[in-house]
Every structure is written in C-alpha cells, then in structure tokens.
Scaffold this active site. Structure first.
Site, PDB file in Angstrom:
ATOM      1  N   LYS A  76       0.818  -1.219   0.000  1.00  0.00           N
ATOM      2  CA  LYS A  76       0.000   0.000   0.000  1.00  0.00           C
ATOM      3  C   LYS A  76       0.853   1.270   0.000  1.00  0.00           C
ATOM      4  O   LYS A  76       0.347   2.344  -0.286  1.00  0.00           O
ATOM      5  CB  LYS A  76      -1.001  -0.001   1.151  1.00  0.00           C
ATOM      6  CG  LYS A  76      -0.425   0.068   2.540  1.00  0.00           C
ATOM      7  CD  LYS A  76      -1.558   0.034   3.576  1.00  0.00           C
ATOM      8  CE  LYS A  76      -1.066  -0.066   4.999  1.00  0.00           C
ATOM      9  NZ  LYS A  76      -0.208   0.999   5.459  1.00  0.00           N
ATOM     10  N   ASP A  77       2.167   1.154   0.308  1.00  0.00           N
ATOM     11  CA  ASP A  77       3.043   2.330   0.280  1.00  0.00           C
ATOM     12  C   ASP A  77       3.608   2.613  -1.107  1.00  0.00           C
ATOM     13  O   ASP A  77       4.202   3.666  -1.334  1.00  0.00           O
ATOM     14  CB  ASP A  77       4.238   2.142   1.237  1.00  0.00           C
ATOM     15  CG  ASP A  77       3.816   2.073   2.702  1.00  0.00           C
ATOM     16  OD1 ASP A  77       2.738   2.612   3.031  1.00  0.00           O
ATOM     17  OD2 ASP A  77       4.564   1.483   3.508  1.00  0.00           O
ATOM     18  N   ARG A 124      -8.618   8.007   4.594  1.00  0.00           N
ATOM     19  CA  ARG A 124      -9.531   6.936   4.156  1.00  0.00           C
ATOM     20  C   ARG A 124     -10.281   6.350   5.344  1.00  0.00           C
ATOM     21  O   ARG A 124     -11.501   6.138   5.301  1.00  0.00           O
ATOM     22  CB  ARG A 124      -8.704   5.836   3.469  1.00  0.00           C
ATOM     23  CG  ARG A 124      -9.452   4.531   3.235  1.00  0.00           C
ATOM     24  CD  ARG A 124      -8.508   3.416   2.819  1.00  0.00           C
ATOM     25  NE  ARG A 124      -7.544   3.066   3.839  1.00  0.00           N
ATOM     26  CZ  ARG A 124      -7.801   2.289   4.887  1.00  0.00           C
ATOM     27  NH1 ARG A 124      -9.010   1.775   5.062  1.00  0.00           N
ATOM     28  NH2 ARG A 124      -6.862   2.010   5.773  1.00  0.00           N
ATOM     29  N   ARG A 125      -9.548   6.060   6.419  1.00  0.00           N
ATOM     30  CA  ARG A 125     -10.198   5.506   7.614  1.00  0.00           C
ATOM     31  C   ARG A 125     -11.130   6.534   8.229  1.00  0.00           C
ATOM     32  O   ARG A 125     -12.242   6.201   8.642  1.00  0.00           O
ATOM     33  CB  ARG A 125      -9.141   5.067   8.638  1.00  0.00           C
ATOM     34  CG  ARG A 125      -8.409   3.786   8.230  1.00  0.00           C
ATOM     35  CD  ARG A 125      -7.255   3.464   9.165  1.00  0.00           C
ATOM     36  NE  ARG A 125      -6.625   2.194   8.801  1.00  0.00           N
ATOM     37  CZ  ARG A 125      -5.341   1.921   8.977  1.00  0.00           C
ATOM     38  NH1 ARG A 125      -4.543   2.822   9.508  1.00  0.00           N
ATOM     39  NH2 ARG A 125      -4.855   0.747   8.627  1.00  0.00           N
ATOM     40  N   ARG A 146       0.446   9.772  14.258  1.00  0.00           N
ATOM     41  CA  ARG A 146       1.530   9.137  13.514  1.00  0.00           C
ATOM     42  C   ARG A 146       2.267   8.208  14.448  1.00  0.00           C
ATOM     43  O   ARG A 146       1.963   8.135  15.626  1.00  0.00           O
ATOM     44  CB  ARG A 146       2.523  10.203  13.050  1.00  0.00           C
ATOM     45  CG  ARG A 146       2.127  10.956  11.837  1.00  0.00           C
ATOM     46  CD  ARG A 146       3.365  11.320  11.054  1.00  0.00           C
ATOM     47  NE  ARG A 146       4.110  10.119  10.673  1.00  0.00           N
ATOM     48  CZ  ARG A 146       5.180  10.139   9.902  1.00  0.00           C
ATOM     49  NH1 ARG A 146       5.640  11.261   9.449  1.00  0.00           N
ATOM     50  NH2 ARG A 146       5.807   9.029   9.590  1.00  0.00           N
ATOM     51  N   ARG A 152       1.262   4.139  18.719  1.00  0.00           N
ATOM     52  CA  ARG A 152      -0.178   4.344  18.517  1.00  0.00           C
ATOM     53  C   ARG A 152      -0.999   3.634  19.591  1.00  0.00           C
ATOM     54  O   ARG A 152      -1.940   4.207  20.142  1.00  0.00           O
ATOM     55  CB  ARG A 152      -0.573   3.851  17.117  1.00  0.00           C
ATOM     56  CG  ARG A 152       0.032   4.736  16.038  1.00  0.00           C
ATOM     57  CD  ARG A 152      -0.306   4.254  14.640  1.00  0.00           C
ATOM     58  NE  ARG A 152       0.450   5.034  13.665  1.00  0.00           N
ATOM     59  CZ  ARG A 152      -0.025   5.401  12.482  1.00  0.00           C
ATOM     60  NH1 ARG A 152      -1.240   5.056  12.123  1.00  0.00           N
ATOM     61  NH2 ARG A 152       0.722   6.096  11.652  1.00  0.00           N
ATOM     62  N   CYS A 239      -1.303   7.623  -1.977  1.00  0.00           N
ATOM     63  CA  CYS A 239      -1.705   6.751  -0.878  1.00  0.00           C
ATOM     64  C   CYS A 239      -2.185   7.537   0.332  1.00  0.00           C
ATOM     65  O   CYS A 239      -2.576   6.968   1.329  1.00  0.00           O
ATOM     66  CB  CYS A 239      -0.593   5.772  -0.496  1.00  0.00           C
ATOM     67  SG  CYS A 239       0.758   6.509   0.377  1.00  0.00           S
TER      68      CYS A 239
END
Length: 314
Positions: A76-77, A124-125, A146, A152, A239
């Site tokens: 995805k990166d 997106r989330r 981040r 996190r 992305c």
C-alpha cells in the site's frame, strides 16, 4: 543476498519473513540491510508530506545503486507507477486486509462512548469511520496520529485516546493480534488498496533474481492488488487520499468464478461517500486486472468522486 528494509519493527518483521522464504527457494543466505526513509524521519503527518512514495524512495535508490539486491515494501506504500528499471518480482499471498480497532476496556467500535476520540493518520479511515458512526447515531472524533504500532497503541493505554485503528496484517506480523478489540468488517471500512500485501522488488535486468523471487508470487493476490491499485491510479490519488479498495474472489463451491472489486472515496468528515463495486471474470493478465480497476474508477468519477478527493497531490 542483501535485502533492503525500512528500520521499523514492523518492516523488519515483514522483511525477516521474506528473507526466510527467499533463502528457502534459492538456497542462499539473505542479510537484512536497514535503510532509513524520509517517511521514517519526517515528523509531519503523512497526508501533508504527500504520502506517496515517502517510505519507498530510499529503498528504490539503494536498489538502483546496487547497494541491495532486492527490497520489501508494504504494497500500500508503493506509488502506482512502476519504474522501468525495477521489477515487481513477487506479491506473496496476502494477509488479512482488514482494519482493526484497538480500544480501551476491550470495546468494540459500536460500544465506544459518545464523543470517543479515535486515532488514525489515514483520511480513508476517517471518512469511513465517520460515515459509519453517523449512520449508526454515534458521535466520534477522529484524531490524526503518527508513529509506529507501539506508539499508537500507547495513546490508548495512556488514556489519551479511546481507540486507534490499525491494519490487521501489521499486528499479525508483529505477533500482536491479541491487542485487537474489534475486527472492522470490509463492509464497514474498505482497506487501503493493497493493504495486507507485500511487494518484493528488484532490478528489472537481473532475470535470474526476478525468476527466483517470482517463486513467492501468489497470482490471485497479484491480480487483486493490481485491480485495486489501478482504481487508485485512475482516480489520480496518492496513498494519502481517502480511497479504499478491495478485490476479492467469489467462489462457487471450490471453483473461483469471479473477482469483485469494491471502491470507496469520501470526505474525511464522512458526510459524503461514493461507494461502488463491479464484478467480472478473474483477471488472467495484468492488463485485464488493470482494466477492472479503470472501469470502476470511471463509474466512481461519474458519480462525483473527483470532487471528494481534496487536494490532488502532484
């Protein structure tokens, strides 16, 4: 052989798994070469630094300079355009593509308190969580964060946040699945294009290495992520854009009959989402998989997706 990897705990775990697999198919030892990328050192939010390629560029430069023989990326990166000098030699079998919630007190998403602070660095989330909350009469506040997985989850443990949203695959590779309090159904939150999949890249002119690494390729995973990334590219989104996509295989008994591609794009506050899907024969070539993504993107753009993309990252 030298395998280039980012230094984060997750990248090292992923690369370690790939190193073992490559050693098995080639019979040659693999050493990990740690490379620091701009995305690792910058303290800015990913959405601000453009997202696309910030974790990939330094690894690709090391490949082109011959400092490493191959590199492992979280798929995805990867920017959607593939440089001619580099081959995407393998896309191994994909892990769980879902997003997960790590919440205090073991809560599921529906059980979060009113006004719960939910951390994620992903537009997106944010878009999909806010839309879901609104549709279910909940109020949540999405907080941009981040940092690595430990950082996190630390926000939840310290009580600064009520929950954070992470990728299931990353927690799985780190052996941290027991931290998950809720697996978010893909019907609620579509993952990032390529989420849960890895990309193994090497110099395109090293035919022997391309062939050896190709042993690790999973054709269904490759077809799925190719369709998802084609959708992303056709929406002209990097992305860091609020785009979710997932291609899955629809089976009739034991036979895989079709591939379904779902896409979503939305405003980060979740007030507007364009969500569509298309189903077709399982792509047998790269071009067929690309066509599936472009087709769905065209329908989404016709339904107003372009206006929801925010600033185009150039």
């Amino acid at each position: 052989m030298r395998l280039g990897t980012r230094r984060s705990k997750l990248a090292m775990a992923q690369s370690g798994l790939v190193a073992q697999a490559v050693s098995q198919v080639t019979g040659r030892p693999v050493e990990l070469v740690e490379i620091t990328t701009y995305g690792d050192t910058s303290r800015e939010h990913l959405a601000q630094i453009g997202g696309t390629g910030v974790f990939v560029t330094a690894l690709r430069e090391a490949l082109l300079l011959g400092e490493i023989d191959f590199a492992v990326h979280s798929l995805k990166d990867l920017p959607t355009g593939q440089p001619d000098e580099l081959a995407l030699a393998a896309v191994p079998l994909r892990e769980d593509p879902r997003d997960v919630l790590v919440a205090r007190d073991g809560l599921r998403f529906e059980e979060l308190v009113d006004g719960a602070r939910v951390g994620t660095g992903s537009p997106r989330r944010m878009a999909q969580l806010n839309a879901y909350a609104r549709n279910h009469g909940m109020t949540i506040e999405t907080v941009p964060i981040r940092g690595n997985v430990d950082t996190r989850i630390g926000y939840v443990r310290s009580g600064e946040l009520d929950a954070v949203v992470l990728a299931a695959a990353g927690l799985g590779r780190l052996g941290r699945i027991e931290d998950v309090t809720d697996f978010l159904s893909v019907d609620t939150v579509l993952p990032a294009p390529g989420q849960g999949a890895l990309a193994i890249e090497c110099a395109a002119d090293n035919a022997d290495l391309v062939a050896a690494l190709g042993e690790l390729d999973d054709p269904f995973t490759r077809a799925a992520v190719t369709a998802e990334r084609s959708l992303l590219a056709a929406l002209e989104a990097g992305c860091s854009a609020p785009v979710g996509a997932l291609a899955d295989l629809l089976a009739d008994g034991q036979t895989v009959k079709e591939m379904r591609l779902r896409g979503v794009v939305g405003t980060t506050d979740g007030t507007t989402l364009v969500q569509l899907s298309t189903t077709g024969p399982v792509p047998e070539t790269h071009d067929q998989a690309m066509a599936l993504g472009r087709e769905l993107a065209a329908e989404m753009l016709a339904k107003g997706a372009a206006g929801l993309m925010g600033e185009r990252a150039h």
